[in-house]
Each structure stands twice: as C-alpha cells, then as structure tokens.
Design an enzyme around this catalytic site. Sequence first.
Site, short mmCIF file in Angstrom:
data_model
loop_
_atom_site.label_atom_id
_atom_site.label_comp_id
_atom_site.label_asym_id
_atom_site.label_seq_id
_atom_site.Cartn_x
_atom_site.Cartn_y
_atom_site.Cartn_z
N THR A 12 0.84 -1.20 0.00
CA THR A 12 0.00 0.00 0.00
C THR A 12 0.88 1.25 0.00
O THR A 12 1.99 1.22 0.50
CB THR A 12 -0.86 -0.03 1.28
OG1 THR A 12 -1.76 -1.11 1.15
CG2 THR A 12 -1.62 1.26 1.52
N ARG A 50 -14.50 -7.41 0.20
CA ARG A 50 -13.74 -6.98 1.39
C ARG A 50 -13.14 -5.57 1.20
O ARG A 50 -12.56 -5.26 0.17
CB ARG A 50 -12.64 -7.99 1.66
CG ARG A 50 -11.75 -7.67 2.88
CD ARG A 50 -10.49 -6.92 2.50
NE ARG A 50 -9.56 -6.78 3.63
CZ ARG A 50 -8.49 -6.00 3.62
NH1 ARG A 50 -8.22 -5.27 2.55
NH2 ARG A 50 -7.70 -5.93 4.66
N GLY A 93 -10.59 -2.81 3.17
CA GLY A 93 -9.61 -2.70 4.26
C GLY A 93 -9.68 -1.37 4.97
O GLY A 93 -10.68 -0.64 4.89
N ASP A 94 -8.60 -1.04 5.63
CA ASP A 94 -8.56 0.20 6.42
C ASP A 94 -8.24 1.43 5.57
O ASP A 94 -8.56 2.55 5.97
CB ASP A 94 -7.48 0.09 7.51
CG ASP A 94 -6.10 -0.15 6.90
OD1 ASP A 94 -5.98 -1.04 6.02
OD2 ASP A 94 -5.15 0.55 7.27
N THR A 96 -0.36 1.37 6.87
CA THR A 96 -0.28 0.21 6.00
C THR A 96 -0.13 -1.03 6.86
O THR A 96 0.54 -1.01 7.88
CB THR A 96 0.90 0.31 5.01
OG1 THR A 96 0.99 -0.92 4.28
CG2 THR A 96 2.23 0.57 5.72
N GLY A 97 -0.77 -2.11 6.43
CA GLY A 97 -0.67 -3.34 7.21
C GLY A 97 -1.95 -4.14 7.09
O GLY A 97 -2.74 -3.93 6.16
N GLY A 119 -5.32 -4.73 7.38
CA GLY A 119 -6.36 -3.72 7.55
C GLY A 119 -7.40 -4.01 8.61
O GLY A 119 -7.90 -3.09 9.27
N1 ASP Z 1 -3.92 -1.97 4.76
C1 ASP Z 1 -4.18 -2.56 3.48
C2 ASP Z 1 -5.46 -3.36 3.56
O1 ASP Z 1 -5.67 -4.04 4.55
C3 ASP Z 1 -3.08 -3.45 3.01
C4 ASP Z 1 -1.71 -2.91 3.16
O2 ASP Z 1 -1.49 -1.89 3.78
O3 ASP Z 1 -0.78 -3.51 2.63
O4 ASP Z 1 -6.21 -3.35 2.63
#
Ligand code: ASP
Length: 316
Positions: free
Chosen positions: A180, A208, A210-211, A231-232, A234
């Site tokens: 991300t 789905r 995400g965050d 990022t991570g 979500g």
């Molecule tokens: N946060 C993003 C999600 O969960 C993915 C990512 O940050 O790599 O969609």
Amino acid sequence: MMSAADDTRVAIALHGGAGTIERGTMSEELEATYRAFLDDAITRGFEKLRKGEPGLDVVVSIIQLMEDSPLFNAGRGAVYTWEGTHELDASIMHGENLDAGAVAGISTVKSPIALARAVMEGSSHVMLAGAGAEAFALEQGFEVMPPEYFATDRRREALDAYKANEQAGLTPEADHKFGTVGVVVLDAAGNLVAGTSTGGMTGKRWGRIGDSPVIGAGTYADNRSCSVSATGHGEYFIRHTVARDICARMQFGGATLEAAANTVVMDELVAAGGEGGIVAVDPTGEVTLIFNTAGMYRASINASGEKTIGIYSDES
Ligand code: ASP
C-alpha cells in the site's frame, strides 16, 4: 536542503507498504530500484511543498507516482482478489476543516487517490463504493483503464501461491509484503494532509474493504494533532482506529507524535497481532515512521530538511 534565511516549515513522509520485507529476499537491483524511487518521490514532494504548493496537490501527485508504478500495491501493480480482479481503495483528508474523501472497491479508475479527492471536493459525501463510485468517476471525466492495465505477473503469482496454500489447508501466506502507499505532509500554509491508496490484500473476497479508505483507520489528518497514513493488515487497523487513535492521544492525552504512534503500533497492535506501520507528521514538522514488521518501504524529510530513506527494520 534549506537555506538559513528561509524559515518556511514544511515536512513530508511516505510509505510504500509494510510486511515481511527481509534482507536477502529481493535482488540488489530491485532494492536499489526501490530506494531510488523513494528518494526521488520524497525529494519531489518536499520541493513542491517548499515552493508553496498546497498539501492536497502534493499528496495526490506523489501518491500518483506510486500508483503508476508496478512496484507498489496501488493503481498499476495492485494485488488480485480471489476472483482474479482488482478492487482498489483510497482516501484523503485535509486537517484544516476535516474534509475527507474515500473510494472503495473500484476496478477501472487509473488514479484512485484522485477520485477520492474528487469525492471530497465534488460531492456531498465522504465515501463512495463499487459501481456507484465508478459512475461518479465517469461523470467527473476520470480516466478509466482496462483490467490488463492493473495486471502484473508478480501479483498474479502471489494470488496463485495464496490459493495453493489455502487449498492445502495452510494459512494463506502469499505476499505479505503488502505494498500500500501513503503520503502525509505539513504544507507551507500550516495544513496537515494525509492520503492512502491500495489494492488491499491478496485473495480478498466478498467485496472486502480494508482500512485504507476508512477515515480514522488508514488515514486521518487534523491540524490540531497530526496526519497519519497506515499500512498493514487492515482488519486490525479498522478495529483499533489506528490513525485517529494516534491523533487523539496527542490531542486529548498530550502525547508527542512519537509516543502516541509508538503506543498504538508497538503496544496495541502488537498485542492484538496486527502487523503493519504508519507514517505521520505533526504541526511542527516532526515526522514519525514506525512499523512492527520486518520492513516498510519509507522515506521522509522533516521541517529541518533531514531526509531518511529505509526499507528494513534495522536501519534508521
Ligand atoms: N492496509 C491494506 C489493507 O488491509 C493493506 C496494506 O497496507 O498492505 O487493505
């Protein structure tokens, strides 16, 4: 980088995703490509801010550089859904008046971050999803792309590996490198702005989201505290309202940006099992880049003009 006579305080930080990014897992050439990209992007962003470009313009243009690059999981190079499609999410927020815009689950728009901005500026809503968001994009004259534009072999292989793992009854492990992208800035007018753009997570199903497009989770900006892009994984970032929690700890708890981010990312998220990281900037131009994974593609230039570029956790 700054002349002593010039006291305009601007700052910028960006990430290109966090995850299992370990030394030795990518070629030296690819690593050099990432570092050069990060360096170029952060330098360009800082120069724009120094010239007085509004934070919103800078956040959008630097995120677009990353959306257009197949190196990152945003725009071109986005990860695949379970069905082999791309569903992109993005959001942007301005810290002066808490204006925000977000899009979720879009498949044709070349620049999701630009569409998020259009939602903020050209509609009375904050968040548009799926077919409705696509219709809005057409009305606004946005450039749309065929599915092949977003396709990359690397992300297709990640989907195949994800499916193979799941079919073998294993926890799907594919491409935990995430990827991300996000940018946070303090602009010359003293405004904090944050933006985030992503393809989400490999193998996601059932629409789905995400965050990243969720204001308060993946993105937040408030001139009274800070601006954050996350990022991570979500699901954890949504449950812990990560971006807003960091700002709230500053605003109501008197924490410094670094202390607030540390508590949320290294204590709260780690305790919950939520992998990832954030980049953030405060009204004085201090930047914080923090993650609980093996790596995070990242870069920053603070208000003193000090630059950092990093990938792994063992470099500053
Ligand atoms: N946060 C993003 C999600 O969960 C993915 C990512 O940050 O790599 O969609």
